[in-house]
Design an enzyme around this catalytic site. Structure first.
Site, PDB file in Angstrom:
ATOM      1  N   HIS A 166      27.742 -21.725  -3.820  1.00 30.62           N
ATOM      2  CA  HIS A 166      27.864 -22.197  -2.434  1.00 30.62           C
ATOM      3  C   HIS A 166      29.215 -22.869  -2.197  1.00 30.62           C
ATOM      4  O   HIS A 166      29.857 -22.658  -1.172  1.00 30.62           O
ATOM      5  CB  HIS A 166      26.751 -23.203  -2.121  1.00 30.62           C
ATOM      6  CG  HIS A 166      25.447 -22.594  -1.756  1.00 30.62           C
ATOM      7  ND1 HIS A 166      24.639 -21.962  -2.673  1.00 30.62           N
ATOM      8  CD2 HIS A 166      24.795 -22.525  -0.563  1.00 30.62           C
ATOM      9  CE1 HIS A 166      23.541 -21.541  -2.063  1.00 30.62           C
ATOM     10  NE2 HIS A 166      23.609 -21.855  -0.779  1.00 30.62           N
ATOM     11  N   ARG A 199      26.049 -30.001  -1.888  1.00 32.36           N
ATOM     12  CA  ARG A 199      25.280 -29.498  -3.027  1.00 32.36           C
ATOM     13  C   ARG A 199      24.916 -30.635  -3.983  1.00 32.36           C
ATOM     14  O   ARG A 199      23.861 -30.609  -4.624  1.00 32.36           O
ATOM     15  CB  ARG A 199      26.067 -28.422  -3.770  1.00 32.36           C
ATOM     16  CG  ARG A 199      26.505 -27.259  -2.919  1.00 32.36           C
ATOM     17  CD  ARG A 199      25.344 -26.573  -2.238  1.00 32.36           C
ATOM     18  NE  ARG A 199      24.570 -25.764  -3.181  1.00 32.36           N
ATOM     19  CZ  ARG A 199      23.387 -25.219  -2.884  1.00 32.36           C
ATOM     20  NH1 ARG A 199      22.849 -25.415  -1.702  1.00 32.36           N
ATOM     21  NH2 ARG A 199      22.751 -24.481  -3.782  1.00 32.36           N
ATOM     22  N   HIS A 205      23.441 -29.346  -7.626  1.00 29.97           N
ATOM     23  CA  HIS A 205      24.596 -29.171  -8.503  1.00 29.97           C
ATOM     24  C   HIS A 205      25.132 -30.503  -8.999  1.00 29.97           C
ATOM     25  O   HIS A 205      25.052 -31.525  -8.313  1.00 29.97           O
ATOM     26  CB  HIS A 205      25.728 -28.431  -7.776  1.00 29.97           C
ATOM     27  CG  HIS A 205      25.504 -26.965  -7.650  1.00 29.97           C
ATOM     28  ND1 HIS A 205      25.670 -26.084  -8.701  1.00 29.97           N
ATOM     29  CD2 HIS A 205      25.120 -26.211  -6.592  1.00 29.97           C
ATOM     30  CE1 HIS A 205      25.400 -24.861  -8.294  1.00 29.97           C
ATOM     31  NE2 HIS A 205      25.052 -24.911  -7.018  1.00 29.97           N
ATOM     32  N   ASP A 209      30.158 -29.050 -11.478  1.00 31.90           N
ATOM     33  CA  ASP A 209      29.951 -27.706 -10.934  1.00 31.90           C
ATOM     34  C   ASP A 209      30.813 -27.498  -9.693  1.00 31.90           C
ATOM     35  O   ASP A 209      31.355 -26.410  -9.469  1.00 31.90           O
ATOM     36  CB  ASP A 209      28.488 -27.490 -10.518  1.00 31.90           C
ATOM     37  CG  ASP A 209      27.491 -27.635 -11.648  1.00 31.90           C
ATOM     38  OD1 ASP A 209      27.891 -27.519 -12.820  1.00 31.90           O
ATOM     39  OD2 ASP A 209      26.304 -27.870 -11.348  1.00 31.90           O
TER      40      ASP A 209
END
Length: 252
Positions: A166, A199, A205, A209
């Site tokens: 994403h 995220r 995440h 990440d």
């Protein structure tokens, strides 16, 4: 009997080859969803490696996870929930305000086509190898805690966390839109950064990440600029934006 055996083997081999071809998703198998082939995209496995769970960097991951949880019941947390939707329509709408114009298939078809096609070059091809190899556990699974968007947990728990697809999509799109509309580059790039931050807020995440995903976003945009089809569509998108800007100025 022998001929039948040979035919069966040949048929089995053909079916296996067809199945393998379907599994490789890139411009050669899904021409409307990609600009690049798998081999052309930057290889995240060669460029990245996640921190271990005993490292100092993981302490930062844990601290950011705790911060993210504290944001979920705020206005920023509500935005993170919306950002978690990776459909084409939502991805384009994520940037409409910062871009200064409504991005949609009807109002801006060339810009829409550009960013919805490059979406999987970023979110899939540029992250695929590291995600598959490391298969890093996601924060919500690691801590066995709920996320900001429970309806996505089952699907996400089965694939790797590193790097964030994403985030790679969001930041890559922001880089391209900032090139199309440089006067609003700060607003656009800030929005791209927020997509990754969302995220962490959701618990999907780790911060590492997100950091790695931004590297892959820059890498895939650089590679896209060496692709003729991307450049052709980018030129169309810039022409469309110039028309929008001219029409807006004429109305004033």
């Amino acid at each position: 009997m022998q001929k039948m055996l040979v035919k069966s083997i040949m048929l089995y081999s053909l079916l296996c080859a067809q199945a393998f071809a379907v599994e490789i998703k890139d411009v050669t198998t899904h021409p409307n969803d990609y600009f690049l082939t798998e081999n052309q995209a930057p290889d995240s496995l060669q460029l990245l490696s996640p921190p271990s769970f005993t490292s100092v960097e993981f302490l930062r991951d844990k601290a950011m996870y705790d911060w993210g949880k504290s944001m979920r019941h705020t206005e920023r947390g509500r935005q993170a929930y919306i950002d978690a939707d990776s459909s084409k329509e939502n991805v384009t709408q994520q940037f409409s305000t910062s871009f200064g114009f409504d991005i949609s298939a009807i109002k801006t078809p060339e810009i829409y086509k550009l960013i919805t096609t490059m979406k999987e070059d970023a979110g899939d091809l540029a992250t695929r190898s590291a995600k598959n190899y490391y298969n890093r556990i996601r924060p919500f699974s690691f801590f066995n805690e709920p996320t900001c968007r429970p309806e996505d947990e089952k699907t996400l728990s089965t694939n790797g966390s590193y790097p964030s697809g994403h985030t790679t999509i969001g930041f890559a799109i922001s880089l391209v839109l900032a090139e199309i509309n440089p006067q609003r580059q700060n607003e656009i790039l800030k929005r791209g950064l927020e997509v990754g931050e969302s995220r962490v807020i959701c618990g999907y995440h780790w911060q590492s990440d997100i950091d790695a995903a931004r590297v892959m976003a820059a890498s895939v945009v650089a590679q896209l600029h060496a692709n003729a089809q991307f450049n052709q569509q980018l030129a169309k998108a810039k022409m469309e934006f110039n028309r929008l800007k001219t029409n807006q100025q004429n109305k004033k």
